[in-house]
Enzyme design. Sequence first.
Site, PDB file in Angstrom:
ATOM      1  N   ARG A 122       0.849  -1.183   0.000  1.00  0.00           N
ATOM      2  CA  ARG A 122       0.000   0.000   0.000  1.00  0.00           C
ATOM      3  C   ARG A 122       0.890   1.240   0.000  1.00  0.00           C
ATOM      4  NH1 ARG A 122      -3.553  -2.737  -1.489  1.00  0.00           N
ATOM      5  NH2 ARG A 122      -5.619  -3.085  -0.574  1.00  0.00           N
ATOM      6  N   GLU A 156      -3.602   7.226  -4.840  1.00  0.00           N
ATOM      7  CA  GLU A 156      -3.929   6.635  -6.141  1.00  0.00           C
ATOM      8  C   GLU A 156      -5.305   7.113  -6.629  1.00  0.00           C
ATOM      9  OE1 GLU A 156      -3.698   2.407  -5.792  1.00  0.00           O
ATOM     10  OE2 GLU A 156      -1.612   2.442  -5.142  1.00  0.00           O
ATOM     11  N   HIS A 179      -0.530   0.232 -10.087  1.00  0.00           N
ATOM     12  CA  HIS A 179      -1.157  -0.737  -9.185  1.00  0.00           C
ATOM     13  C   HIS A 179      -1.688  -1.944  -9.962  1.00  0.00           C
ATOM     14  CE1 HIS A 179      -3.321  -1.143  -5.051  1.00  0.00           C
ATOM     15  NE2 HIS A 179      -2.896  -2.310  -5.505  1.00  0.00           N
TER      16      HIS A 179
END
Length: 321
Positions: free
Chosen positions: A232, A261, A279
């Site tokens: 993360r 993000e 991601h």
Amino acid sequence: MPEAPPEILFLRTMHPLIEAAFAGRFTVHRLAEAADPEARLTEIGARIRGLCVGGQVDAALMDRLPNLEIIANFGVGYDAVDAVEAHRRGIVVTNTPDVLTDEVADLAVGLVLATLRRLPQADRYLRAGHWPKAPFPLTASLRERRVGILGLGRIGRAIARRLESFGVEIDYHGRRPQADVPYAYHDSLIGLARAVHILIVVAPGGAGTKSLVDAPVLQALGPEGILVNVARGSLVDEAALIAALRTGTILGAGLDVFENEPHVPADLAALDNTVLLPHVGSASEHTRAAMAQLVVDNVVSWFEGRGPLTPVAETPWSPHA
């Protein structure tokens, strides 16, 4: 008269496999398609018994869904779901462990190699026509490097197993040492960073791990150090990382995740000693389908009275509870 099917809420568009599996079995409401999502939530909230998500679920949303029984999270990480609050309300939370372990571990090793050997930079160099003028500059190597893993869970162990084949030494840091692994344990993150050349972040997100990789950790990693994050973005102090990359405090970084993000700081994107991915750790068709199937299996099992298949630690479930 047959009982009405349970009503399920999708906060966003879900995988087609979930859509197909739920058709005819549940009444599905898609909040992202509502002209007025707030009004729609007010209208249907009391009827919703299941929630399929890949994003934030807090107490305020649970207040709007007073008869909610299960939150099925699409992903292994569920830090965006307030699982403690869910447990307090008697709501079970599930996630999708195991099915994405290999995919994320593969990508983590690829990101290590791409960052060390500067593979995207070499690709750009060739495409720009520079090769006929001069060879691409020599790069760092995985040879004689020691790798540290922050978070030796399912994915961390899978990464370690893959890296063993490269002949590197592996160290790790976590909440406690694990007796069944041959790797060296460090009781502090800064101690781990000081001992290794490559630091791979695979720990869970959440308030307890926010900015865990900070300026002192990066300083300890040192000028030959590489940071790789497939967990993360919240685990890394992004401002400290940008400063460390700019000043040569560390050699480079390979990142699949970011603090905000999908927005990536321009200062980070401008740096040439980084490999940045949007991601995509579990983003293969095979693995996303497996994740979707596990969401389906959890929800179906719950409403058939068999309980959840993969409840998270904060919402344990027993058939005798």
